[in-house]
Design an enzyme around this catalytic site. Sequence first.
Site, PDB file in Angstrom:
ATOM      1  N   SER A   1     -32.484   3.938  33.249  1.00 50.39           N
ATOM      2  CA  SER A   1     -32.705   2.828  34.182  1.00 50.39           C
ATOM      3  C   SER A   1     -32.825   3.360  35.600  1.00 50.39           C
ATOM      4  CB  SER A   1     -31.530   1.839  34.098  1.00 50.39           C
ATOM      5  OG  SER A   1     -31.547   0.936  35.182  1.00 50.39           O
TER       6      SER A   1
ATOM      7  N   ILE B   1     -36.520  -5.484  24.798  1.00 48.56           N
ATOM      8  CA  ILE B   1     -37.216  -4.200  24.752  1.00 48.56           C
ATOM      9  C   ILE B   1     -36.992  -3.496  23.418  1.00 48.56           C
ATOM     10  CG2 ILE B   1     -37.371  -1.915  25.825  1.00 48.56           C
ATOM     11  CD1 ILE B   1     -36.535  -3.293  28.481  1.00 48.56           C
ATOM     12  N   GLY B   2     -35.780  -3.620  22.859  1.00 54.33           N
ATOM     13  CA  GLY B   2     -35.497  -2.976  21.586  1.00 54.33           C
ATOM     14  C   GLY B   2     -36.357  -3.507  20.461  1.00 54.33           C
TER      15      GLY B   2
ATOM     16  N   TYR C   1     -23.005  -0.173  36.012  1.00 54.98           N
ATOM     17  CA  TYR C   1     -24.068  -0.008  35.019  1.00 54.98           C
ATOM     18  C   TYR C   1     -24.901   1.231  35.354  1.00 54.98           C
ATOM     19  CZ  TYR C   1     -28.594  -1.100  32.775  1.00 54.98           C
ATOM     20  OH  TYR C   1     -29.763  -1.050  32.061  1.00 54.98           O
TER      21      TYR C   1
END
Length: 297
Positions: free
Chosen positions: A137, A14-15, A162
């Site tokens: 997220s 994604i980056g 996370y």
Amino acid sequence: MSKRAVVTAGTGGIGLETATGLAAIGYAVTVVGRNAERGARAVERIDAVTTGPEARFVAADLASLGAVRALATRLAGEGPLDVLVNNVGAMFADRQQTVDGIEASFAVNHLSPYLLTELLLEPLRAGGPSRIVNVTSGSVRVAKRSFGAVEPPGGYYGFHWYGRAKLANLAYTLDLAERLRGTGISVFAADPGGAATEMTDGTMRSPRIVSPGLRLLWPLVRRTFERATSGSASVAARPSILAAADASLDGRTGLVIGPEARPVTPFAPAADPRTAKAVLRLSRRLAPLTPPAGVTA
């Protein structure tokens, strides 16, 4: 002169798609990552579509607070900054510690972007109107909402920890937006939804990442994960690109841009001032803006 954008963890997934999208509309893009070979490949791909200056790669291990401070010093020394996209994120099947002795999920997913952002506020002010984009997220919904210590009570379960780190960062993001309101710096969270990346293809295939109750339902849980992470990274990058550059958001701040690349209602616990207060207290203790005595920035 082209606007300047920094994308962390910008050498893949994604980056990289975010960096490529910004370069395609004229930004001078710096991608940050750990691996020089991956960085060179990323720059080559970005330069194939750029309409502005050539991209560049800067090496930094964002699990290290010292490396984050050194990166911030370097970037700040290069002048005004228009866009900072904190895309860095990682999930670990087993508990790990960073070089600073901090649990790795919290360090990478929250402390790293927190510290980098705080240390780059001056060049962002100088580049105003500028934007900060923190990638969040949907896992925040399964997080323990306890921030009295770096590690929550109970056992280590990678997916939930996370989510807790991402919840901390989302609470920080919404609080920062209010703190910077009127300064010329807009602050957004971008939720990419699901995408097939190294993390989803690797760590998320292990039943160890979820609590024992969910492990009993692992075949169902795994199928749910697989469906949720089957999209492309290019589609998942759209919320970040919109948050970083779209004119429709000029003058706005404090928004969460959802997977459909439009504003969505923030997860309520992240907007609770008590959560933000606890997160900030812990963050300032673990990652002080001035290095402790004897520590080299």
